[in-house]
Write an enzyme that holds these catalytic residues in place. Structure first.
Site, PDB file in Angstrom:
ATOM      1  N   ARG A  93     -12.565  -5.236  -6.777  1.00  0.00           N
ATOM      2  CA  ARG A  93     -11.858  -5.946  -5.735  1.00  0.00           C
ATOM      3  C   ARG A  93     -13.388  -6.033  -4.829  1.00  0.00           C
ATOM      4  O   ARG A  93     -14.099  -5.226  -4.544  1.00  0.00           O
ATOM      5  CB  ARG A  93     -11.264  -4.863  -4.679  1.00  0.00           C
TER       6      ARG A  93
ATOM      7  N   ASP B 175       2.245  -5.049   8.650  1.00  0.00           N
ATOM      8  CA  ASP B 175       1.266  -4.187   8.696  1.00  0.00           C
ATOM      9  C   ASP B 175      -0.100  -5.230   8.647  1.00  0.00           C
ATOM     10  O   ASP B 175      -0.022  -5.958   7.501  1.00  0.00           O
ATOM     11  CB  ASP B 175       1.282  -3.212   7.398  1.00  0.00           C
TER      12      ASP B 175
ATOM     13  N   PHE C   1       0.684  -1.255   0.069  1.00  0.00           N
ATOM     14  CA  PHE C   1      -0.188   0.166   0.136  1.00  0.00           C
ATOM     15  C   PHE C   1       0.986   1.290   0.013  1.00  0.00           C
ATOM     16  O   PHE C   1       1.800   1.230   0.877  1.00  0.00           O
ATOM     17  CB  PHE C   1      -0.974   0.092   1.239  1.00  0.00           C
TER      18      PHE C   1
ATOM     19  N   TYR D  80     -10.587   0.703  11.102  1.00  0.00           N
ATOM     20  CA  TYR D  80     -11.770   0.991  10.132  1.00  0.00           C
ATOM     21  C   TYR D  80     -11.986   0.118   9.078  1.00  0.00           C
ATOM     22  O   TYR D  80     -13.047   0.236   8.439  1.00  0.00           O
ATOM     23  CB  TYR D  80     -11.715   2.575   9.675  1.00  0.00           C
ATOM     24  N   LYS D  81     -11.016  -0.997   9.035  1.00  0.00           N
ATOM     25  CA  LYS D  81     -11.540  -1.801   7.696  1.00  0.00           C
ATOM     26  C   LYS D  81     -12.275  -3.125   8.495  1.00  0.00           C
ATOM     27  O   LYS D  81     -13.606  -2.964   8.992  1.00  0.00           O
ATOM     28  CB  LYS D  81     -10.303  -2.230   7.284  1.00  0.00           C
TER      29      LYS D  81
HETATM   30  C1  LIG Z   1      -5.897   0.913   4.711  1.00  0.00           C
HETATM   31  C2  LIG Z   1      -4.265   0.931   4.812  1.00  0.00           C
HETATM   32  C3  LIG Z   1      -3.442   1.976   5.208  1.00  0.00           C
HETATM   33  C4  LIG Z   1      -4.032   3.168   5.826  1.00  0.00           C
HETATM   34  O1  LIG Z   1      -3.297   4.078   6.412  1.00  0.00           O
HETATM   35  P1  LIG Z   1      -3.852   5.408   7.093  1.00  0.00           P
HETATM   36  O2  LIG Z   1      -2.674   6.103   7.971  1.00  0.00           O
HETATM   37  O3  LIG Z   1      -5.058   4.951   7.948  1.00  0.00           O
HETATM   38  O4  LIG Z   1      -4.372   6.376   6.138  1.00  0.00           O
HETATM   39  C5  LIG Z   1      -2.093   1.693   5.660  1.00  0.00           C
HETATM   40  N1  LIG Z   1      -1.511   0.557   4.996  1.00  0.00           N
HETATM   41  C6  LIG Z   1      -2.339  -0.181   4.515  1.00  0.00           C
HETATM   42  C7  LIG Z   1      -1.428  -1.444   3.884  1.00  0.00           C
HETATM   43  C8  LIG Z   1      -3.579  -0.442   4.384  1.00  0.00           C
HETATM   44  O5  LIG Z   1      -4.305  -1.044   4.029  1.00  0.00           O
END
Ligand SMILES: *Cc1c(COP(=O)(O)O)cnc(C)c1O
Length: 412
Positions: A373, A199, A127, A224-225
């Site tokens: 997705r 992560d 990401f 939040y996911k």
């Molecule tokens: C959703 C997600 C994020 C989100 O990071 P924020 O700091 O909340 O914007 C970061 N890394 C991964 C791998 C994600 O899937």
């Protein structure tokens, strides 16, 4: 051939099905995007009202103590810990995933400072914010610190070596749904003297985790996911007990101080996981995280994983049966151990097809290039939802009911 009544029979036998009632899901919508923003637990509205009207409105500043606001990052961390295979006092819910990753990476580089190792290894398909945080940290440090990007998980053994300080990976890939073997890759990093930062943004609440058994050094993730904490809800960071005494990061704010109300001019970190905190937390948002965790407390990750695999297997099977004449490409691994809780398919008009799906109430999302997705959240996705979503996808593809002209050049 699988029929809709087979799906209804599976729903009738599903022990998680009653939990769906605890979520507010709009009528006429099949929500397959809980991997991006989890649905709202009904209880969140009552909780938000209590926090805003009573704790803030009536009790004002006394709520820092009387309503447990100060302790919330740790208390919620302890409630989240069992889902991660973590212990009490090892997790705090705080800040964003990006910021927590910065802290974890900085701490890991600090741990490695005496070794002269300066490379952070990660994947190009990670990401973007994860890569950006690593690049931001290394370019700010200068002095030879660098990020090394690999193009596939198979390249990791060659990319990790005597110069590697940290391996930083997202356990389940946001785009493909590929799940790394956490134990094997943690062992690979350690074998070369590197630390491993995981992560868990697409893992926490989606797949069973055992951070201690699998040899992780640090971990961060998102609430939040799959954890249904609400839009922009604070993220989490895990620092195992064995690393807490030396855990040191540059965002040393007063919430991580040993004695915050001494108002001392010098920073002295507190003992324990509290030193991962920075400053004052967004309490109204933080409080919502508990409503998601309350639902998880009524079941377990084994049941969630079993249903998740059943849902994703069913989706793959139905798409392949019913949409066989269309140019769809499965991106997500078929092997259960390598799959998270989402399924991604490519289609040459993926963006336009996803827009048509959304217009008909099937909410998934689109990620470049060409990837549609679909996230499956066992707490509130039913087997009938999977059937109905595939039926709508089939109609859109059969009728070519997607507007490629409108989609051209528009990417969100
Ligand atoms: C959703 C997600 C994020 C989100 O990071 P924020 O700091 O909340 O914007 C970061 N890394 C991964 C791998 C994600 O899937």
């Amino acid at each position: 051939m699988i029929s809709r009544s087979d799906c209804l029979a599976r729903d009738a036998a599903d022990t998680l099905a009653p939990l769906r009632e605890q979520f507010d899901l709009p009528a006429g919508v099949i929500y397959l995007d809980g991997n991006s923003l989890g649905a709202r637990p009904k209880a969140a509205l009552t909780r938000a009202t209590a926090v805003i009207a009573k704790e803030w409105g009536k009790d004002l500043i006394t709520s820092w103590n009387s309503a447990g606001w100060f302790e919330m990052p740790k208390r919620l961390g302890d409630r989240l810990a069992p889902l991660l295979g973590a212990h009490d006092g090892e997790v705090v819910v705080t800040d964003t995933t990006s910021i927590n990753l910065f802290k974890a990476l900085a701490a890991a580089l600090h741990d490695q400072a005496h070794t002269g190792r300066k490379i952070i290894v990660t994947e190009r398909s990670n990401f973007p914010t994860d890569i950006y945080m690593a690049q931001g940290l290394t370019s700010w440090l200068e002095r030879g610190y660098e990020v090394r990007l690999v193009d596939s998980p198979q390249q990791l053994p060659d990319a990790i070596g005597a110069d590697t300080a940290v391996v930083m990976l997202t356990h389940v890939n946001y785009r493909t749904g590929y799940q790394h073997d956490m134990a094997a890759i943690s062992a690979l990093a350690h074998q070369h003297g590197a630390l491993i930062v995981w992560d868990l943004a697409h893992s926490a609440g989606a797949v069973p985790l055992d951070l201690h058994a699998d040899g992780a050094d640090y971990a961060v993730g998102c609430t939040y996911k799959y954890l249904n904490g609400g839009p922009g809800a604070p993220a989490f960071i895990w620092v195992p007990k064995r690393r807490q005494d030396t855990f040191s990061h540059p965002l040393s704010g007063w919430w991580g101080h040993a004695n915050p109300f001494a108002m001392a001019p010098d920073f002295a970190p507190c003992a324990g996981i509290g030193r991962a905190l920075c400053g004052t937390q967004p309490i109204t948002s933080l409080a919502m995280v508990e409503c998601g965790l309350d639902v998880f407390a009524q079941t377990g990750m084994a049941a969630i994983r079993a249903k998740s695999l059943a849902l994703t297997d069913l989706f793959i099977a139905l798409v392949e049966q019913r949409c066989a004449s269309h140019p769809l490409g499965l991106v997500t691994p078929r092997e259960h151990a390598r799959r998270g809780s989402q399924v991604s398919f490519t289609h040459p008009h993926g963006y336009a097809v996803m827009q048509a799906l959304i217009a008909r109430g099937v909410i998934g999302d689109y990620r470049e290039p060409e990837i549609m997705r679909f996230g499956f959240t066992p707490l509130y996705t039913s087997f009938a939802d999977v059937w109905d979503a595939v039926e709508i996808l089939k109609q859109i593809l059969d009728d070519k009911a997607y507007d490629t002209a409108a989609a051209r050049g528009t990417v969100t």
